[in-house]
Design a protein around this motif. Structure first.
Motif, PDB file in Angstrom:
ATOM      1  N   SER A 271       0.804  -1.234   0.000  1.00  0.00           N
ATOM      2  CA  SER A 271       0.000   0.000   0.000  1.00  0.00           C
ATOM      3  C   SER A 271       0.829   1.273   0.000  1.00  0.00           C
ATOM      4  N   GLU A 284      -7.960  -1.206   0.604  1.00  0.00           N
ATOM      5  CA  GLU A 284      -7.880  -0.719   1.974  1.00  0.00           C
ATOM      6  C   GLU A 284      -9.280  -0.639   2.560  1.00  0.00           C
ATOM      7  N   ILE A 371       0.789   4.628   3.775  1.00  0.00           N
ATOM      8  CA  ILE A 371      -0.154   4.315   2.703  1.00  0.00           C
ATOM      9  C   ILE A 371      -0.173   5.450   1.684  1.00  0.00           C
TER      10      ILE A 371
END
Length: 399
Positions: A271, A284, A371
């Protein structure tokens, strides 16, 4: 159990012009005995240096130098011409002889494998710190040139084989590999300690990004960039990114998914990477649909290959795992590259690392995963196509 005694050196024969051939054979035998002596001398000094050192000779050799004797010989032959034709000055051991190619390679491999200080490595071989420094750098320079063919993007036929193996493992069609990155931590002199090299965990570090295949073999690497960068920024600074964006890489034949959608060649990444048409990251969120959860599970299995490859790299070549003391930032990328080349050579020679050298932790232990929020609309469509493909394939298989 102590290792066997040193080999006895071949006795010198009296000089006799009528026995020229015999004299030549004797000199060859003496040279070979001398080349073997370095190993038995090293083993006698180090066989009881730790609880993990194997008792059996061949396994001990692999433990200390990471490669089998056969692969070691292959590496010696790669660099032999350079180490013979242009030996660094002062490479004389305590017995007054020029160091053999084999001993030079052993010194360099041990320095890279152990990550120990040059003084410690030199003490194990009976040479000084400066000799370890010279030998290791000459070895790195030679390997950069002579072993480059062990790390290059594969030909189309090989790419097809990789895709087939990865699809068999995950059910994801047209996947060409997995991508990941790690920090090589170092200390820097105060004069060079700029914020550029200080990463999010307050370490001075240099990035290494790798793309691996189903065998954990490196297909592409990027290094030399400061650890302060984000992983997504590192990707976009790489030549691989530019090739993909211009249509010159990951541009093979399209495949058709279970519901008739087109699926292009792609990589999988965690990610921290952006979602792109050629780079798939996991979904996610806490409440994912069953198809999304299935995609994430299959994706994770492939992405783990890259994670394990980096853990294996740092476990085998501990110079990359320990905090490097004031490295030359211009030379460090070469050290990293050669460790990656050695990683591939082990695989290409059907060699295996001794299990005791593997890292027991993550290759970037202590680093939090950030992320990346970038989602390309075409990448999102591609991921949806793959998600539906997996879902339909499982439904068909369960009928």
């Amino acid at each position: 159990m102590a290792p066997p005694k040193k080999l006895k050196k071949a006795k010198r024969k009296a000089k006799d012009s009528s026995k020229c051939n015999s004299s030549t054979e004797t000199r060859t035998a003496e040279s070979q005995a001398s080349d073997n002596d370095w190993w038995y001398s090293f083993w006698h000094k180090n066989y009881d240096s730790g609880p993990d050192v194997p008792i059996e000779e061949d396994e001990a050799f692999k433990f200390f130098f990471r490669v089998s004797k056969k692969t070691f010989e292959y590496i010696c032959n790669l660099v032999r011409e350079d180490l013979i034709s242009r030996p660094p000055s002062g490479l004389i051991n305590i017995e007054g002889r020029l160091l053999s190619v084999e001993k030079q390679v052993a010194i360099a491999l041990r320095r890279l494998a152990s990550g120990e200080a040059q003084v410690s490595v030199g003490g194990a071989f009976g040479v000084g710190q400066s000799t370890v420094s010279q030998v290791t750098w000459r070895f790195i320079e030679s390997m950069e040139e002579r072993a480059r063919h062990h790390l290059r993007w594969p030909e189309p036929e090989r790419v097809e084989q990789i895709k087939s193996e990865l699809e068999a493992k995950s059910g994801l069609p047209n996947c060409c590999g997995a991508i990941d990155a790690t920090h090589i931590i170092m200390t820097l002199p105060a004069i060079e300690s700029s914020d550029d090299w200080c990463d999010q965990e307050s370490n001075y570090s240099m990035f290494l990004q790798v793309i691996v295949d189903h065998q954990m073999r490196f297909l592409d690497i990027v290094t030399g960039w400061p650890g302060r960068m984000t992983i997504s920024r590192l990707l976009k600074c790489s030549g691989f990114y530019k090739l993909c964006e211009s249509g010159k890489r990951l541009n093979g034949l399209l495949k058709v998914s279970a519901d008739g959608a087109e699926v292009r060649e792609f990589l999988v990444g965690n990610s921290a990477y952006p979602l792109l048409p050629w780079l798939m990251i996991p979904y996610e969120g806490k409440e994912l649909s069953p198809p999304m959860s299935t995609f994430n599970a299959k994706h994770r299995a492939l992405n783990l290959i890259a994670t394990r490859a980096l853990s294996q790299l740092k476990g085998a070549w501990r110079i990359l795992h320990k905090v490097m003391w004031r490295p030359d930032k211009h030379k460090l990328p070469s050290i990293i590259l050669v460790c990656c080349l050695l990683h591939n050579i082990i695989i290409d020679n059907s060699d295996e690392l001794h299990p005791n050298v593997m890292l027991s932790s993550h290759h970037d232990a202590g680093y939090k995963e950030h992320i990346c929020q970038q989602i390309d609309s075409h990448g999102d469509t591609m991921r949806e196509n793959l998600c539906r493909h997996l879902h339909l394939s499982l439904l068909t298989a369960n009928k």
